[in-house]
Enzyme design. Structure first.
Site, PDB file in Angstrom:
ATOM      1  N   SER A  59     -59.820 -28.882  15.379  1.00 47.76           N
ATOM      2  CA  SER A  59     -58.477 -28.660  14.829  1.00 47.76           C
ATOM      3  C   SER A  59     -57.772 -29.996  14.653  1.00 47.76           C
ATOM      4  O   SER A  59     -57.173 -30.519  15.598  1.00 47.76           O
ATOM      5  CB  SER A  59     -57.674 -27.679  15.687  1.00 47.76           C
ATOM      6  OG  SER A  59     -57.462 -28.152  16.981  1.00 47.76           O
ATOM      7  N   SER A  79     -49.562 -30.371   9.889  1.00 47.13           N
ATOM      8  CA  SER A  79     -49.092 -30.328  11.268  1.00 47.13           C
ATOM      9  C   SER A  79     -48.222 -29.075  11.436  1.00 47.13           C
ATOM     10  O   SER A  79     -47.426 -28.754  10.545  1.00 47.13           O
ATOM     11  CB  SER A  79     -48.256 -31.580  11.552  1.00 47.13           C
ATOM     12  OG  SER A  79     -47.776 -31.559  12.863  1.00 47.13           O
TER      13      SER A  79
HETATM   14  P1  ADP Z   1     -51.208 -27.425  14.407  1.00 47.53           P
HETATM   15  O1  ADP Z   1     -52.359 -27.444  15.388  1.00 47.53           O
HETATM   16  O2  ADP Z   1     -51.629 -27.012  13.027  1.00 47.53           O
HETATM   17  O3  ADP Z   1     -50.382 -28.685  14.416  1.00 47.53           O
HETATM   18  P2  ADP Z   1     -49.926 -25.665  16.291  1.00 47.53           P
HETATM   19  O4  ADP Z   1     -50.909 -24.568  16.523  1.00 47.53           O
HETATM   20  O5  ADP Z   1     -49.850 -26.770  17.307  1.00 47.53           O
HETATM   21  O6  ADP Z   1     -50.211 -26.272  14.839  1.00 47.53           O
HETATM   22  O7  ADP Z   1     -48.461 -25.107  16.108  1.00 47.53           O
HETATM   23  C1  ADP Z   1     -48.205 -23.971  15.304  1.00 47.53           C
HETATM   24  C2  ADP Z   1     -46.886 -23.344  15.715  1.00 47.53           C
HETATM   25  O8  ADP Z   1     -46.668 -22.198  14.900  1.00 47.53           O
HETATM   26  C3  ADP Z   1     -46.898 -22.903  17.161  1.00 47.53           C
HETATM   27  O9  ADP Z   1     -45.629 -23.146  17.699  1.00 47.53           O
HETATM   28  C4  ADP Z   1     -47.156 -21.385  17.019  1.00 47.53           C
HETATM   29  O10 ADP Z   1     -46.622 -20.663  18.095  1.00 47.53           O
HETATM   30  C5  ADP Z   1     -46.444 -21.052  15.711  1.00 47.53           C
HETATM   31  N1  ADP Z   1     -46.971 -19.854  15.036  1.00 47.53           N
HETATM   32  C6  ADP Z   1     -46.234 -18.817  14.597  1.00 47.53           C
HETATM   33  N2  ADP Z   1     -46.993 -17.865  14.016  1.00 47.53           N
HETATM   34  C7  ADP Z   1     -48.240 -18.294  14.090  1.00 47.53           C
HETATM   35  C8  ADP Z   1     -49.499 -17.759  13.664  1.00 47.53           C
HETATM   36  N3  ADP Z   1     -49.586 -16.572  13.049  1.00 47.53           N
HETATM   37  N4  ADP Z   1     -50.608 -18.495  13.867  1.00 47.53           N
HETATM   38  C9  ADP Z   1     -50.525 -19.704  14.476  1.00 47.53           C
HETATM   39  N5  ADP Z   1     -49.393 -20.269  14.894  1.00 47.53           N
HETATM   40  C10 ADP Z   1     -48.244 -19.583  14.713  1.00 47.53           C
END
Ligand code: ADP
Length: 210
Positions: free
Chosen positions: A102, A33
Site C-alpha cells: 500500500s 494519500s
Molecule cells: P491511504 O493508505 O490511501 O493513505 P488510509 O487508509 O490511511 O489511506 O486512510 C483512509 C481514510 O479514509 C481513513 O481515515 C479511513 O477510515 C477513511 N475511510 C472512509 N471510508 C473508507 C472506506 N470505504 N475504505 C477505506 N477507508 C475509508
C-alpha cells in the site's frame, strides 16, 4: 534420520505453492494519500489470514523506516523506493505468500516496472509468472482531502510539504488496473469482499476449511 531426507536440486514455485496449499501473488494498491489503501489492505490482510491464507502487507511503516530508510522523496529516490518494494513483494509472493503493498505509487512507469518484474519471474523456468494484481483505489481528491486523517493535505495546501501527490505533484491513474475500488461509495468490508470475489473468480485463492 538423515537417510530419510529426500531433496531436489531445486524447488519450483509450483511445488512451493502446492506444499503451502496456496498461490503466492502480489496485490498492489495504488491511489491518492487518504484514498484508503492502507485501511483496505489491512482489512484484506486480516480477512485472508482468517481464511487460513498467509498474507503480509508492506507499507510505509515497515519499508520506509527499514529497507528504504536511505531514500528521500526526489523522483530518483521515489523510483528506487518502488523498485525495491516490488522486488521484496515478489520475493514474498515467490514464497507462496499473498503480498499486499500500500503505497501511493503515483507514476505509471514505476508500477509498470513492478508489473514487469513479476512477469519476468517465469523467465528460464517452467513456472507460471507470479500474478500481479493492481488495485486502483479511486476516490475524488476532494474526498481524500476532506478525510485528511494525518493532516497532510492541510500542510500541503499551506506549502509546508512540497511535491505532495494530487496537490503539487502528479498522480497518474492506472489505465488498466485489474480491480478498481471506490472507497467513497463502498464500505471497507464491501471493498474487501470485491477483491476476494475477484481473486476467487480468477482461481487465485481457494477457501480452505479450517
Ligand atoms: P491511504 O493508505 O490511501 O493513505 P488510509 O487508509 O490511511 O489511506 O486512510 C483512509 C481514510 O479514509 C481513513 O481515515 C479511513 O477510515 C477513511 N475511510 C472512509 N471510508 C473508507 C472506506 N470505504 N475504505 C477505506 N477507508 C475509508
Amino acid at each position: 534420520m538423515a537417510s530419510n531426507i529426500t531433496w531436489h536440486p531445486s524447488l519450483s514455485r509450483k511445488e512451493r505453492n502446492e506444499y503451502r496449499g496456496q498461490k503466492g501473488m502480489t496485490i498492489w494498491f495504488t491511489g491518492l494519500s487518504a484514498s484508503g489503501k492502507s485501511t483496505v489492505a489491512t482489512a484484506l490482510e486480516q480477512h485472508l489470514l482468517h481464511l487460513g491464507l498467509a498474507s503480509y502487507r508492506l507499507d510505509g511503516d515497515n519499508v520506509r523506516f527499514g529497507l528504504n530508510k536511505d531514500l528521500g522523496f526526489s523522483e530518483k529516490d521515489r523510483n528506487e523506493n518502488i523498485r525495491r518494494i516490488a522486488e521484496v513483494a515478489k520475493l514474498f509472493a515467490d514464497s507462496s505468500t499473498i503480498a499486499l503493498t500500500s503505497f501511493i505509487s503515483p507514476y505509471k512507469a514505476d508500477r509498470q516496472t513492478a508489473r514487469e518484474l513479476h512477469a519476468a519471474s517465469a523467465a528460464g523456468s517452467t513456472d507460471e509468472p507470479i500474478p500481479f494484481i493492481e488495485v486502483y483505489v479511486d476516490v475524488p481528491i476532494a474526498v481524500a482531502e476532506q478525510r485528511d486523517p494525518k493532516g497532510l493535505y492541510k500542510k500541503a495546501r499551506a506549502g509546508e510539504i512540497k511535491d505532495f501527490t494530487g496537490i503539487s505533484a502528479p498522480y497518474e491513474a492506472p489505465d488498466h488496473p485489474e480491480i478498481v475500488i471506490k472507497t467513497h461509495e463502498s464500505s471497507v468490508e464491501e471493498c474487501v469482499a470485491q477483491i476476494v470475489e475477484w481473486l476467487q473468480a480468477k482461481g487465485l485463492i481457494e477457501l480452505k476449511s479450517k
